[in-house]
Design an enzyme around this catalytic site. Structure first.
Site: not given
Ligand SMILES: Nc1ncnc2c1ncn2[C@@H]1O[C@H](COP(=O)(O)OP(=O)(O)O)[C@@H](O)[C@H]1O
Ligand SMILES: [Mg+2]
Length: 273
Positions: A41, A63, A76, A139
């Site tokens: 996300k 957020k 985030d 979240a």
């Molecule tokens: N396209 C992407 N490229 C690099 N890392 C990613 C990608 N999508 C997710 N991640 C990694 O996966 C983990 C979860 O992603 P995140 O965006 O924080 O998820 P959410 O916000 O849904 O909890 C993080 O450590 C993030 O860096």
């Molecule tokens: Mg997130």
């Protein structure tokens, strides 16, 4: 072919309605939810912010509640600012709790009230007056609770009449999680702005059988072609390279040029019937 025929063809062509998903009417408020935590996300929100900023639009990001982060630590929003180049002043975090739990549970642990729905709604409403685009990252998934009253991102979407973008991890388990989320949206008459794959494996990694097979089924569950797929690793890029990845990974309705049909072709999948 004579020019008269060419003219007629051109008129026919111009008469073809442009499908909604292709029309570049930029959305002004989008809630970013997902099938759960860790699905991408934050990276997708950063991609939306980056493409909008590059198009000259002013962007605010909310957020709703940051959990699992101590005061002063990067959450985030810091990641979104770094990737998109947006200013810290464009970032809004109404609530933060140290425990890596749902906002309601983390707030309870600290003996505090979670953020209230009217408070968050008023914040987002206010921002929509100032910014061309307001992005709201929830979240966890859609029905995670924010305070003791049990309000969820679905309630915020209802209150604001805002579309919800669903970020999905394409691997095994995605079909059930996506179907459950879509059912929850539909039951509440909420609009799904699309399904985006948060992290699609790229060289040298290969998508496994489940991820490849899931593309068609996810499109069936969503009732639309994929709205985007961000390349794995894009979250680790520098700002300029991230913008390129963001534009490649988001469909036209979301500010990029991702094409679901091309994506299917590249993955060696049959065209949609
Ligand atoms: N396209 C992407 N490229 C690099 N890392 C990613 C990608 N999508 C997710 N991640 C990694 O996966 C983990 C979860 O992603 P995140 O965006 O924080 O998820 P959410 O916000 O849904 O909890 C993080 O450590 C993030 O860096
Ligand atoms: Mg997130």
């Amino acid at each position: 072919m004579g020019s008269a025929t060419m003219g007629a063809l051109k008129e026919d062509y111009d008469a073809v309605p442009v499908p909604t998903a292709r029309r570049l009417v930029p959305v002004s408020l989008l809630l970013v939810s997902g099938t759960g935590t860790g699905v991408g996300k934050t990276v997708v929100t950063a991609a939306l912010a980056a493409t909008a900023r590059a198009a000259g639009r002013t962007v605010s990001v909310v957020k709703v509640a940051q959990t699992g982060v101590q005061p002063g630590e990067a959450g985030d929003l810091a990641e979104i600012a770094r990737l998109s180049g947006l200013d810290a002043a464009a970032m809004h975090e109404p609530a933060r709790y140290a425990a890596a739990l749902s906002p309601a549970a983390a707030a309870r642990l600290e003996g505090r009230a979670g953020p209230s729905l009217p408070q968050v709604q008023a914040l987002v409403r206010g921002l929509t007056g100032d910014s061309d685009l307001v992005l709201v990252e929830g979240a966890g998934g859609l029905l995670v609770q924010y305070d003791g009253s049990g309000w969820t991102l679905a309630d915020l979407a209802l209150g604001l009449t805002a579309p919800v973008l669903l970020v999905v991890d394409p691997g095994l388990g995605a079909l059930n999680h996506t179907a459950l989320s879509m059912e929850a949206l539909t039951r509440r008459d909420l609009t799904c702005a699309g399904v985006v794959l948060g992290s699609w494996p790229v060289e040298p990694d290969q998508p496994d059988l489940a991820a490849r097979s899931n593309i068609a089924d996810l499109e069936l569950i969503a009732g639309h072609p994929l709205a985007g797929a961000l390349a794995a690793g894009s979250g680790r890029l520098e700002q300029d390279a991230f913008l390129v990845a963001a534009e490649a990974g988001l469909g036209p309705a979301l500010g990029g040029w991702f094409d679901a049909a091309d994506f299917r072709r590249i993955q060696g999948l049959a065209p949609r019937a």
